[in-house]
Design a protein around this motif. Structure first.
Motif, short mmCIF file in Angstrom:
data_model
loop_
_atom_site.label_atom_id
_atom_site.label_comp_id
_atom_site.label_asym_id
_atom_site.label_seq_id
_atom_site.Cartn_x
_atom_site.Cartn_y
_atom_site.Cartn_z
N ALA A 40 -59.21 -27.24 26.98
CA ALA A 40 -59.13 -27.00 25.55
C ALA A 40 -57.68 -26.91 25.08
O ALA A 40 -57.31 -27.46 24.03
N LEU A 41 -56.84 -26.24 25.87
CA LEU A 41 -55.43 -26.13 25.52
C LEU A 41 -54.75 -27.48 25.55
O LEU A 41 -53.91 -27.79 24.68
N VAL A 42 -55.09 -28.31 26.54
CA VAL A 42 -54.51 -29.65 26.62
C VAL A 42 -54.92 -30.48 25.41
O VAL A 42 -54.10 -31.18 24.79
N ALA A 43 -56.20 -30.40 25.02
CA ALA A 43 -56.68 -31.15 23.86
C ALA A 43 -55.98 -30.71 22.58
O ALA A 43 -55.59 -31.53 21.75
N ILE A 44 -55.81 -29.40 22.42
CA ILE A 44 -55.14 -28.88 21.23
C ILE A 44 -53.68 -29.33 21.19
O ILE A 44 -53.15 -29.71 20.14
N SER A 45 -53.04 -29.31 22.38
CA SER A 45 -51.63 -29.73 22.45
C SER A 45 -51.49 -31.20 22.07
O SER A 45 -50.56 -31.58 21.35
#
Length: 222
Positions: A40-45
């Motif tokens: 999720a953090l990678v997608a948001i980044s």
């Protein structure tokens, strides 16, 4: 009562199925997957990075559009001022065409306006921020006759606060007008230069428009 596995494996009769047979016939169910916190953090980044690139492109496009608009306004402003200069006589009535010092007299410069300028040489050294008309009224505010126009037709106050207009007049070589003569030297040819400058608080001073016109003195016939 028959065991539960009987209904699932009737072909085996009374024999209990082996573990290998059961595994072969009944593959284990796969656990349903979900996004982990890291994913999720990678997608948001990645979304934030894409958004920043998009916004950067939009910002650059807006700057280009603003620059084009400013340059168009500045060119019209420069042409208007150049027309004002060239609308005057080459030499003041009864004066000399070979003044070693160009600029207005104290009487012509009184009040800090250009309304008394009557020859091209008077405009040498004109500089004003914000740009003003001949009566000293900020451009976009006056009615070209020394008064303010109706409030509904004025530009927002301070619109030209960072703009500056400049005029310089000098003698140039008669044979090669691109060559300016040294101070104190005269000729029959002058060059008028009008500049419009924008003082950008972030990018510094930028020249938006530059016009240059060469004028030649023709002595009156005796």
């Amino acid at each position: 009562m028959r065991p539960r596995w009987w209904s699932r494996h009737p072909e085996l009769g009374n024999a209990r199925p082996t573990a290998a047979q059961t595994a072969r016939r009944d593959p284990p169910r796969r656990a349903s997957r979900a996004f982990t916190l890291l994913e999720a953090l990678v997608a948001i980044s990645m979304a934030a990075l894409a958004a920043s690139v998009l916004l950067s492109g939009i910002n650059a496009s807006v700057k280009v559009t603003d620059d084009a608009m400013y340059e168009t306004i500045a060119m019209g402003m420069a042409q208007q001022l150049m027309d004002e200069v060239l609308g005057c006589r080459y030499v003041e009535y009864g004066g000399s065409a070979y003044l070693t010092t160009l600029g207005p007299t104290s009487a012509e410069a009184s009040g800090g306006t250009r309304q008394y300028f009557d020859d091209i040489g008077d405009f040498n050294g004109v500089a004003s921020r914000p740009p003003v008309d001949a009566w000293g009224v900020e451009l976009g505010q006056g009615d070209t006759a020394g008064a303010l126009r109706h409030a509904s037709f004025r530009l927002p106050s301070g619109f030209f606060a960072r703009w500056r207009q400049e005029v310089s007049v000098c003698y140039v070589n008669d044979s090669n007008p691109s060559v300016a003569l040294a101070s104190g030297t005269t000729s029959d040819t002058r060059a008028v230069q009008v500049r419009i400058v924008y003082v950008d608080p972030q990018r510094g001073e930028r020249q938006l428009a530059l016009l240059r016109q060469v004028v030649v003195y023709v002595p009156p016939l005796d």
